[in-house]
Each structure stands twice: as structure tokens, then as C-alpha cells.
Design a protein around this motif. Structure first.
Motif, PDB file in Angstrom:
ATOM      1  N   PRO A   1       0.822  -1.214   0.000  1.00 44.23           N
ATOM      2  CA  PRO A   1       0.000   0.000   0.000  1.00 44.23           C
ATOM      3  C   PRO A   1       0.858   1.267   0.000  1.00 44.23           C
ATOM      4  O   PRO A   1       1.883   1.331   0.661  1.00 44.23           O
ATOM      5  N   GLY A   2       0.394   2.251  -0.758  1.00 45.68           N
ATOM      6  CA  GLY A   2       1.040   3.549  -0.781  1.00 45.68           C
ATOM      7  C   GLY A   2       0.495   4.410   0.341  1.00 45.68           C
ATOM      8  O   GLY A   2      -0.260   3.926   1.173  1.00 45.68           O
ATOM      9  N   PRO A   3       0.848   5.696   0.394  1.00 41.22           N
ATOM     10  CA  PRO A   3       0.419   6.557   1.514  1.00 41.22           C
ATOM     11  C   PRO A   3      -1.100   6.654   1.631  1.00 41.22           C
ATOM     12  O   PRO A   3      -1.647   6.546   2.731  1.00 41.22           O
ATOM     13  N   LYS A   4      -1.789   6.790   0.482  1.00 38.08           N
ATOM     14  CA  LYS A   4      -3.229   6.950   0.526  1.00 38.08           C
ATOM     15  C   LYS A   4      -3.883   5.656   1.042  1.00 38.08           C
ATOM     16  O   LYS A   4      -4.730   5.674   1.939  1.00 38.08           O
ATOM     17  N   ALA A   5      -3.453   4.553   0.442  1.00 39.63           N
ATOM     18  CA  ALA A   5      -4.017   3.258   0.839  1.00 39.63           C
ATOM     19  C   ALA A   5      -3.703   2.971   2.298  1.00 39.63           C
ATOM     20  O   ALA A   5      -4.530   2.413   3.019  1.00 39.63           O
ATOM     21  N   ARG A   6      -2.482   3.375   2.713  1.00 43.03           N
ATOM     22  CA  ARG A   6      -2.133   3.114   4.117  1.00 43.03           C
ATOM     23  C   ARG A   6      -3.082   3.848   5.042  1.00 43.03           C
ATOM     24  O   ARG A   6      -3.488   3.320   6.070  1.00 43.03           O
ATOM     25  N   ARG A   7      -3.457   5.069   4.607  1.00 45.21           N
ATOM     26  CA  ARG A   7      -4.384   5.808   5.450  1.00 45.21           C
ATOM     27  C   ARG A   7      -5.731   5.080   5.505  1.00 45.21           C
ATOM     28  O   ARG A   7      -6.328   4.911   6.554  1.00 45.21           O
ATOM     29  N   ARG A   8      -6.159   4.648   4.302  1.00 45.13           N
ATOM     30  CA  ARG A   8      -7.433   3.921   4.278  1.00 45.13           C
ATOM     31  C   ARG A   8      -7.364   2.664   5.152  1.00 45.13           C
ATOM     32  O   ARG A   8      -8.300   2.326   5.856  1.00 45.13           O
TER      33      ARG A   8
END
Lengths: 296, 301, 215
Positions: free
Chosen positions: B10-17
């Protein structure tokens, strides 16, 4: 190590809990000991079952392990109750001490086969004398006469007053027992729910999964007691259930001996004493008139 | 952790999700647990006194549960030993060169796998006496477990024997060994060693199935818990019912988790110590793990 | 033969109960098991943890214990359930753990290249699972999944101890019949189970042949 840590936590929790004692633990020490009379120097005709048992110094008794007041296993796995005391009286007459009795658990469904197979010498297990069973085994006694009754939740929300009110209701009993068969044959409108033991019936009634539990009144009394106010008895027995002592078919000598022993215990008060210690302690009622022995 | 193939790292956005998802997930789980605990507490099930009975020697509960556990373990161990022996014999029988032996043994295996274990135990206890063979509750329970489990193990052993490289068998014959010798000196020792993790896993299944002893009132762990419930109910109402069943369940789960863990440990050891073990089936088929039933069709090979 | 005639209805009822119990519990197990399998391979750690916890708990608990908790434990959290629904739930919840295991091993058997390719052409986790991995996984798992469900049919016998009048409950009911009759009862019960399991086994074999993919 994760496992060690879990084990340590669990152990610590256990120690903390062990620190605060349980109600069950506190009362455990109060159980009363009782020892019926054991005959000394007994004499029996050679070759008879009595002589064999007396010679062996032990007898195998089949009884219920889940019947409050009649035969209920304590935490040590030894049954306690009126049936157990009656068996001790019979054994005592043979010169066999209570400790020397070997107890075997029987359930309603396997009592006949236990006797037929010789797994047990006698069965004292809230065992109703009836003709179908007499085809397979013989009965001494009766030593008590019960009657089928109905137990309902306190307040009797369904308004069940007798077996005729059971139509359409969910009624719990035990598979292979006389009460279950009676309902099946005579009150087919009732919806039978069948478990292997009565304690499950009591749980089901408490949870509202059934509307009533039906079996012999003495058994129900024990369940009412355990319900601590959750259950009540309808108090309208609708059958006669003479409890007998089951033994191998055709052993008339042994049957006569048991009948004699029972009659003697009726007279000398040991039968009533056994009642007071066990079933009577639950119901709070004095011992009833002893029944008449049926020497068929 | 290995790189997952089903999703990108996961990238930063996905990690947040994922963090949000995690938070929500944790909240939901916590909420469910809280609800259950609140309901239990509302019914008085969490009182310390009620749980203390499990650890209070004066109540006889720890002793009684210990005894019952001992009987459960006895059944499981005796059953396992006998099932292993019988399973080996059946496996060898199914690989026999004589057609009639193969057919006979296959029929036996398929039959015992097809009959529910509960029915098997019941038949041993209630039907055999009518034909003059009497078994105690202990042996009827062990007998049912052995018949069923040996049939299951036979299939597993057979796979194990067949998994030994063919060259070994040929080499053994080449050395002039007879077929009994090839089986006992070459094939079986290797097969059993490879099967060790699976055997331990099967013990988990067997241990679970001992609870079927209730049908013939054998006083195993679950039945022991029930007897205690019945005894205490008379005096104290049902205040210990829930606790005693929880105790029985926890004991089963802990023992079985330990056994599963042991199986995985042994498996790792055998895998690292033996190059040849690479092709071995190391896990029980899911249907065998279910116990009681077991697949009616031979496990896929 | 009188015995057979007298009890024919009893047998039919019991057989239908076993069949209904199996079908409903199988449905519960398949739906929940698939969900659990998806959770076990998902990117969200608590979901993975929850699914693992579920599977490990049910895998290591005897089904009889599960029954006890569903029928007599749930009322302790004020959730009362009938006996038949309770049996469906018990068998379904227990079997779901094994359905999950069977599916997971199927998912693992789908070669990593497939998943990588799915990712490479831009499918999301959900899409790659739905469109690429699961359809193939389902094919590889036909035999183990079928076996799990067949094993489940036999496991429904435990409901006999919890007031469901299915096939095995006839045994304690008719145990006092004489030797010949009891043998008949047993044969009847075993045949009853085989009527369900053997065709299922055949069906599994056929489906397996039809959907098998060569690798």
C-alpha cells in the motif's frame, strides 16, 4: 516466548480467583456421611446369586448419575441419592459395605440391556415397573411409587394444569423413558422435545426453548429445587410409576431375597431414614407410606 | 513478511485507508466483545465467585475436571496408538499385490469413513452385546475412534508410502530384498517419519472426537463438566453452568493449539533435516480435520 | 418386517430432517467460509486476525462443545435460539472454519503469476480476487470442499444429542428393540446417511472432472 507469557497470565488469574473462595467450595465440607447397616456373617444357599455376590464381596449397581435426589454424581464421580441408599440397603443385607459397591451409570435407554448383558447385578435407577420391561428382565419392589407430573416456568405463563393442556405446547422429556412414551402414545398433540438427560430439559425450560418438562414428580422436584425459583410443579400427577429394582430375568431366588430385604427396611425404619437423608431433604416432605411389594 | 501478490504494497493513501479500516475493524470487534461482556455481566456471569469455583480445590472442581481430562487423554492416546497400528496394516493391505486383499481392505476403509462416528460408537456399545460381545464404555469409544481414524490414517499412510521415491523401492528390490523387507525396512520407516506431523495433527481430531462419548455416557471432559453442572445446580442453581462449560472448552482449545503447534514444529524439523521430504503432504485435508465424519470420497491425490 | 412398516414414517421424517439440516448448515458454512477466506487474505490486519482467530478457535473445539454454547450458552447473552436453528448455526459455524481452510489452500494453489498478472493489468484487490483468483481457487477446491461438506453431513449426527430428531436420534429411541430390529435400525440409519453422501461424492467427482483446469 509468547506461550509462556500467556500461561503465566492465566496462572496468575487463576491464583487471584483461587484467593476469593467460591460458594460451592465453602459448602463442600458440609456433606454428611451416612452408612447403612452391613450384615455380618451372612449365609445363603450355595449356588445362589446372593451367595456368589456375598462371596465376591462386591456388587455392581446400575443407577442414574444425573437424577437429583435419586442418583446424582458428586464431583468425585460417586452417585448420591435415594436410589443409591436403597442399593446400599440391598448390598448391606449381602454383607457388602457401601465402599465395596461398584456404581455404573445407566441411562434410560440402556437399563434393560445392561441387565441382560450382565454388566450390572441390579439396576436401581428410577426404573418404572411395566409389562414391556418384564418381558426382558425381572423387577423386585416397588420401593417407591411416583407419578408423572409437569414442570413449568414460575407463574405458569402457558396455563398448563394437566396433560390435556399440553396440546400444541413444546414439552421436554428424555428419550427412551416411560414419560416420553406416555406423551407420545396418549397426548400426541404435544410437541415432544427429547434430550438424553433431564438437566438439558431444565436448561431449555429456563431459556424459554420449551414450555414444559414432564417426567416423574420426584425427578421434577429435584429440578425445581435446582431452578432456585425459576420453575414450579403443576402438582397434578396423572400416572402411577412404581419404581422397582431391575435384575436378570428368571432369578427368582434373588428377587425374593431383594423383596424380603426391602420389606424389612420398610419395617425397621432404614427405608424412611434413607428417604429423609436424600429425596426428603430436597422436597422437605417426610417419607411417605412404604408401597406394597409386588411378588408376582 | 513475504510480498503479497494479491495487492500492491500500500502507498500513503491506501495506508491511510487501511488505518481507518483497521480502526473501524478494531472498534467493531471491541464493540461486539463489550456487548457480550455487558450482557454476561447483566446476567451475573462475570462475578469472581462464579469463576473462582474452577480454581478452588475445596469445591472439588479442579480435581474432577482433571480426572475427566485424564480419561479423555487416555481414550485419545490409546485410540491413537491402536489407530496408527491398524492404519498402517490397512495401508499396506491396500497396496497389496493380491487383488482380493486390495478389494477387501478398500471396502473396509470406505465403509468406516462413510459411517458417522457417532453411529459407529453407538453400534459398538449397544449392538455388539446383542451378539454376545460386550465392550465397556471406554473400549466402545476407543473402538469407534480406532475404526474411523485407522481408515483415515490408512489413506494418509498410503500417500506417504507412495511418496517415497520409486527409485528407492527399485534399488531395494535390486539388492535382492523381498517385498516384506522392502516395505518394513525401506518404505515404512521413511513414510512414518514424514507422516509424523500429520499424525500429531490427527491426534487433535481424535481428541475432539472423544467428546462423542456422551452418547454412551463415558465420563470424558465434556461429560465431566456436565456432571459437575448437574451436581451444583441442585444446591446453587445454575450459577456455575456457563463457567464450567467455558472451562471445558478452554481446556480443549489450549491442548489442541499446543498439539497443532507441536505438529508445525516437528514439520519444520523434518523439512530442514531431510531433503527428501519436500513432496510430503504436511497438512491434514480440511475434511479430516473436521473429525466425526471425514470424507466419503478418497482425499484428492 | 412389521417393525419396518411401523417405523417408516419415523425414518422418513428423520431423513428429511438430516437432509434439511445439512442443506441449511452447508449454506451457512459456504457463505461464512468464503467470507472468512477473503478476510484471511485481505490487506486489513484486524480482519486477517479476526478470521485466523475464528478458524483456530473452531478448528480446535469439539463440535459438541460448539453445540453446547449455541443452544445453552447464547441464552446467557439474552439470545434464545430454537433447537433446529441452533443445530443449523452450530454445524454451519463449525464447518465454516474448514470451508475457509479448504478455500485458503485453494487460493494459495493459484500460482502467484496469475495474481501478479491480474495486478499488472490494473485490477484491484477485490477484482483480482473475484475475477481471477477465486474462480480458479473454487475449481481446485472442489474435491476438498466437497469432502468438507460430506463430512459435515455426518457431523450433523451430533444434533441428536440436542433434541433434533434427525437420523441418529432414532438410535437411542429404538435401542430397546431386539437384536434383529436394532440391526435394522442401524442399517437404516447408515443407509440414510449414504443416500446423501454417496451421490454427493459422485457429484463432486463429476464436477471435479468437468471444471478441472490443467496446470
Amino acid at each position: 516466548m509468547r506461550i509462556t507469557r500467556y500461561a503465566a497470565t492465566l496462572g496468575a488469574l487463576g491464583l487471584v480467583l483461587a484467593g476469593c473462595s467460591s460458594e460451592a467450595g465453602q459448602q463442600a465440607g458440609e456433606a454428611t456421611e451416612n452408612a447403612p447397616e452391613v450384615a455380618q456373617d451372612v449365609e445363603f444357599p450355595a449356588g445362589s446369586t446372593m451367595a456368589e455376590l456375598a462371596e465376591a464381596g462386591t456388587i455392581t449397581v446400575g443407577t442414574k448419575f444425573d437424577q437429583p435426589g435419586f442418583g446424582l454424581a458428586n464431583p468425585q464421580g460417586v452417585p448420591e441419592g435415594f436410589d443409591v441408599e436403597v442399593a446400599k440397603i440391598v448390598a448391606g443385607g449381602l454383607g457388602i459395605a457401601p465402599e465395596a459397591i461398584e456404581w455404573k451409570e445407566t441411562v434410560s435407554a440402556n437399563r434393560e440391556s445392561f441387565i441382560q448383558n450382565g454388566d450390572v447385578d441390579i439396576v436401581v435407577a428410577t426404573y418404572t415397573i411395566n409389562d414391556a420391561r418384564k418381558q426382558l428382565i425381572d423387577f423386585a419392589g416397588p420401593y417407591y411409587v411416583a407419578g408423572q407430573d409437569i414442570m413449568v416456568a414460575t407463574g405458569n405463563p402457558q396455563g398448563i394444569e394437566g396433560p390435556d393442556d399440553l396440546a400444541g405446547k413444546r414439552v421436554c422429556s428424555v428419550e427412551g423413558s416411560t414419560p416420553a412414551q406416555n406423551i407420545r402414545d396418549n397426548y400426541p398433540e404435544a410437541q415432544l422435545t427429547l434430550f438424553d438427560v433431564y438437566s438439558k430439559c431444565a436448561d431449555a425450560l429456563r431459556n424459554g426453548q420449551v414450555d414444559a418438562v414432564t417426567t416423574d414428580n420426584v425427578i421434577l422436584t429435584g429440578l425445581v429445587q435446582g431452578g432456585q425459583g425459576a420453575f414450579e410443579l403443576v402438582g397434578n400427577p396423572f400416572t402411577q410409576e412404581p419404581y422397582g429394582i431391575g435384575l436378570a430375568k428368571g432369578d427368582d431366588e434373588f428377587r425374593t431375597y431383594i423383596n424380603d430385604t426391602l420389606e424389612q427396611s420398610f419395617e425397621d425404619g432404614s427405608w424412611a431414614a434413607a428417604w429423609d437423608r436424600t429425596a426428603g431433604a430436597i422436597t422437605g416432605e417426610p417419607a411417605p407410606e412404604p408401597p406394597t411389594i409386588d411378588r408376582y | 513478511m513475504t510480498t503479497p501478490v494479491l495487492f500492491d504494497l500500500p502507498g500513503p493513501k491506501a495506508r491511510r485507508r487501511i488505518r481507518i479500516g483497521t480502526a473501524v475493524g478494531v472498534l467493531v470487534v471491541v464493540a461486539i466483545i463489550a456487548l457480550v461482556l455487558a450482557r454476561l455481566a447483566g446476567n451475573g456471569q462475570l462475578e469472581a465467585q462464579r469463576w473462582a469455583v474452577l480454581f478452588d480445590p475445596a469445591s472439588q472442581v479442579p480435581q474432577a475436571l482433571g480426572q475427566a481430562l485424564l480419561r479423555t487423554l487416555q481414550v485419545a492416546i490409546v485410540g491413537m496408538v491402536l489407530a496408527t497400528v491398524l492404519g498402517l496394516l490397512l495401508a499396506v493391505g491396500r497396496l497389496s499385490e493380491h487383488r482380493w486383499v486390495r478389494v477387501l481392505v478398500s471396502t473396509l476403509i470406505e465403509f468406516f469413513r462413510a459411517v458417522p462416528l457417532l453411529v459407529l460408537i453407538f453400534a459398538l456399545y449397544f449392538l455388539l452385546p446383542k451378539f454376545g460381545i460386550r465392550l465397556s464404555a471406554f473400549w466402545a469409544l476407543v473402538g469407534g475412534l480406532v475404526l474411523y481414524n485407522s481408515a483415515v490414517l490408512a489413506e494418509i499412510f498410503r500417500a506417504g508410502i507412495l511418496s517415497v521415491d520409486r527409485g528407492q523401492r527399485e534399488a531395494a528390490y535390486g539388492l535382492g530384498m523381498r517385498k516384506t523387507q522392502v516395505m518394513t525396512l525401506v518404505l515404512l520407516p521413511q513414510a512414518i517419519r514424514r507422516m509424523l506431523p500429520v499424525l500429531i495433527a490427527q491426534l487433535v481430531v481424535l481428541l475432539k472426537d472423544t467428546s462423542l462419548g456422551f452418547i454412551i455416557s463415558f465420563p470424558e471432559l465434556l461429560r465431566g463438566a456436565r456432571s459437575l453442572v448437574e451436581f451444583f445446580t441442585l444446591q446453587f442453581g445454575n450459577q456455575y453452568t456457563f463457567q464450567l462449560y467455558v472451562a471445558a472448552a478452554v481446556v480443549y482449545i489450549v491442548i489442541n493449539l499446543l498439539l497443532s503447534w507441536l505438529a508445525r514444529y516437528v514439520e519444520r524439523r523434518t523439512r530442514t533435516s531431510q531433503k527428501a521430504a519436500a513432496t510430503t503432504p504436511t497438512e491434514l485435508p480440511a475434511d479430516v480435520q473436521m473429525g466425526g465424519g471425514g470424507g466419503a470420497v478418497p482425499a484428492a491425490r | 418386517m412389521d417393525f419396518v412398516r411401523e417405523n417408516a414414517d419415523l425414518f422418513l421424517d428423520a431423513f428429511l430432517t438430516t437432509l434439511g439440516l445439512s442443506l441449511l448448515a452447508g449454506l451457512v458454512a459456504l457463505v461464512l467460509g468464503t467470507l472468512l477466506a477473503a478476510m484471511r487474505v485481505s490487506p486489513i490486519p484486524p480482519l486477517r486476525g479476526l478470521a485466523t482467530f475464528y478458524v483456530e478457535t473452531f478448528r480446535n473445539t469439539p463440535l459438541t462443545v460448539v453445540f453446547f454454547f449455541i443452544i445453552f450458552g447464547l441464552p446467557q447473552i439474552d439470545f434464545v435460539i430454537g433447537f433446529f436453528p441452533g443445530a443449523v448455526l452450530s454445524v454451519g459455524l463449525y464447518t465454516a472454519a474448514f470451508v475457509c481452510e479448504a478455500l485458503r489452500s485453494g487460493i494459495n494453489a493459484v500460482s502467484a503469476g496469475q495474481a501478479e498478472a491480474a495486478r499488472a493489468i490494473g485490477l484491484t484487490f477485490g477484482q483480482s480476487l473475484r475475477e481471477v483468483v477465486l474462480p480458479q481457487a473454487f475449481r481446485t477446491v472442489v474435491p476438498p470442499l466437497g469432502n468438507v461438506l460430506i463430512a459435515m453431513v455426518k457431523n450433523t449426527s451430533i444434533a441428536a444429542g440436542f433434541s433434533v430428531s434427525e437420523l441418529s436420534s432414532l438410535l437411542p429411541r429404538l435401542v430397546n428393540a431386539d437384536a434383529g430390529d436394532l440391526t435394522l435400525v442401524l442399517v437404516g440409519v447408515v443407509v440414510g446417511y449414504m443416500v446423501i453422501t454417496l451421490p454427493s461424492a459422485l457429484a463432486v467427482n463429476r464436477i471435479e472432472r468437468r471444471v478441472a483446469i490443467l496446470r
